[in-house]
Write a protein that holds these residues in place. Sequence first.
Motif, short mmCIF file in Angstrom:
data_model
loop_
_atom_site.label_atom_id
_atom_site.label_comp_id
_atom_site.label_asym_id
_atom_site.label_seq_id
_atom_site.Cartn_x
_atom_site.Cartn_y
_atom_site.Cartn_z
N THR A 195 0.84 -1.20 0.00
CA THR A 195 0.00 0.00 0.00
C THR A 195 0.87 1.25 0.00
N SER A 196 0.34 2.32 -0.54
CA SER A 196 1.11 3.56 -0.58
C SER A 196 1.37 4.10 0.83
N SER A 197 0.37 4.01 1.71
CA SER A 197 0.54 4.47 3.09
C SER A 197 1.61 3.65 3.80
N GLY A 198 1.52 2.33 3.63
CA GLY A 198 2.50 1.45 4.26
C GLY A 198 3.90 1.74 3.78
N LYS A 199 4.05 1.91 2.49
CA LYS A 199 5.38 2.18 1.92
C LYS A 199 5.92 3.53 2.37
N ALA A 200 5.04 4.53 2.41
CA ALA A 200 5.47 5.86 2.83
C ALA A 200 6.04 5.83 4.24
N MET A 201 5.40 5.06 5.13
CA MET A 201 5.90 4.96 6.51
C MET A 201 7.13 4.08 6.57
N LEU A 202 7.11 2.95 5.88
CA LEU A 202 8.27 2.06 5.87
C LEU A 202 9.52 2.78 5.40
N ALA A 203 9.40 3.60 4.38
CA ALA A 203 10.56 4.25 3.78
C ALA A 203 11.30 5.14 4.76
N HIS A 204 10.60 5.64 5.77
CA HIS A 204 11.22 6.57 6.70
C HIS A 204 11.46 5.97 8.08
N GLU A 232 13.78 3.45 -1.48
CA GLU A 232 14.82 4.45 -1.73
C GLU A 232 14.28 5.56 -2.64
N LEU A 233 13.54 5.18 -3.67
CA LEU A 233 12.92 6.15 -4.56
C LEU A 233 11.90 7.02 -3.82
N ILE A 234 11.20 6.41 -2.89
CA ILE A 234 10.21 7.14 -2.09
C ILE A 234 10.90 8.19 -1.23
N ARG A 235 12.03 7.82 -0.63
CA ARG A 235 12.77 8.79 0.18
C ARG A 235 13.28 9.95 -0.68
N GLU A 236 13.65 9.66 -1.90
CA GLU A 236 14.15 10.71 -2.80
C GLU A 236 13.04 11.66 -3.27
N SER A 237 11.89 11.08 -3.62
CA SER A 237 10.79 11.91 -4.15
C SER A 237 9.92 12.50 -3.04
N GLY A 238 9.87 11.81 -1.90
CA GLY A 238 9.05 12.28 -0.79
C GLY A 238 7.66 11.65 -0.75
N TYR A 239 7.32 10.85 -1.76
CA TYR A 239 5.99 10.24 -1.75
C TYR A 239 6.04 8.86 -2.40
N ALA A 240 5.06 8.03 -2.03
CA ALA A 240 4.97 6.66 -2.54
C ALA A 240 3.84 6.56 -3.55
N LEU A 288 -6.72 -0.56 -8.69
CA LEU A 288 -6.62 0.52 -7.71
C LEU A 288 -5.22 1.13 -7.71
N HIS A 289 -5.15 2.43 -7.88
CA HIS A 289 -3.90 3.17 -7.77
C HIS A 289 -3.95 4.06 -6.52
N ALA A 290 -2.78 4.30 -5.94
CA ALA A 290 -2.74 5.15 -4.75
C ALA A 290 -1.39 5.83 -4.61
N MET A 291 -1.39 6.91 -3.86
CA MET A 291 -0.16 7.64 -3.56
C MET A 291 -0.23 8.10 -2.11
N ALA A 292 0.93 8.27 -1.48
CA ALA A 292 0.93 8.67 -0.07
C ALA A 292 2.20 9.42 0.28
N ALA A 293 2.08 10.31 1.26
CA ALA A 293 3.22 11.05 1.79
C ALA A 293 3.20 10.90 3.31
N GLN A 350 0.77 18.84 -4.12
CA GLN A 350 -0.34 19.18 -3.23
C GLN A 350 -0.47 18.18 -2.09
N LEU A 351 -0.23 16.90 -2.40
CA LEU A 351 -0.27 15.88 -1.35
C LEU A 351 0.84 16.12 -0.34
N LEU A 352 2.04 16.42 -0.82
CA LEU A 352 3.17 16.69 0.06
C LEU A 352 2.90 17.91 0.94
N ALA A 353 2.29 18.93 0.35
CA ALA A 353 1.96 20.12 1.12
C ALA A 353 0.92 19.81 2.19
N GLY A 354 -0.03 18.94 1.85
CA GLY A 354 -1.04 18.54 2.82
C GLY A 354 -0.44 17.77 3.98
#
Length: 268
Positions: free
Chosen positions: A150-159, A193-201, A211-216, A249-253
């Motif tokens: 999941t995008s949420s899971g990956k966003a948290m895992l990455a950090h 690693e890519l998520i850490r570089e871009s800031g979002y999954a 289903l597509h998803a993105m998360a920060a 916009q997601l990153l800003a949120g």
Amino acid sequence: MSNQTAAGDSGSPAPGGVQSVDRAVSVLEILAQRGEAGVSEVAAEIDVHKSTAFRLLGALESRGLVDQTAERGKYRLGFGIVRLAGAVTRRFDITKEGRPVCERLAEVFGETVNIAVLEEHHAINVYQALGPAAVAAQNWVGRLTPLHATSSGKAMLAHLPREQRTKLLAAAGMPKLTQRTLTAKTKLEKDLELIRESGYAVTLEEFEAGLHAMAAVIRTPDSEPLAALSASGPAYRFTEERMHELAPQLLAGAAEISNRMGQMEQLD
């Protein structure tokens, strides 16, 4: 107590049994209502022998969930309760602080926006806002979802620290949920690693087909991962290109919610 009650106690489950757990919770509720109570009062209230009440109170006291008053003999809730309540309170706080951001983004994106937190080795959604196009979207609140898919899971895992990531993934496993689910740790690490570089999954049909998803990540004032802000929608509409367009916009949120949470902690 009567002989019947005493006999009933002798045949009750071991301390780890369901009945003991139920009684322990009842003791905490009694102390919450009365402020303090003695062993005899607790025993009478939950209809057990005094020795059983004493053992329950002793077990709760050893974990800091109750303590004895200065004059002894009376018990009250301990500060261990605060530790447990703190974890739940933070979830309520992040829901409260994240609600306006989620609703705004859901309106702008036209899709479903969620906030998720870590729950052992899963991500669990604690708030959801539906965009105008998400008429048939399902309710994700309270649903445990896998970290690796999941995008949420990956966003948290990455950090998270590598050691913690390893433990979480070992506990959960990396089952293949769709044809696009990453099940190899080396591939997942490259993705993180890519998520850490871009800031979002971004996940493309990795959790559910279509289903597509993105998360920060949402951070604490110490920059630790606290939660994740995600947006999801059907693959035919919420395309990879559109997700990358909406990423700022997601990153800003996510940053706004992080700031809101930080201000709350400063006030506390």
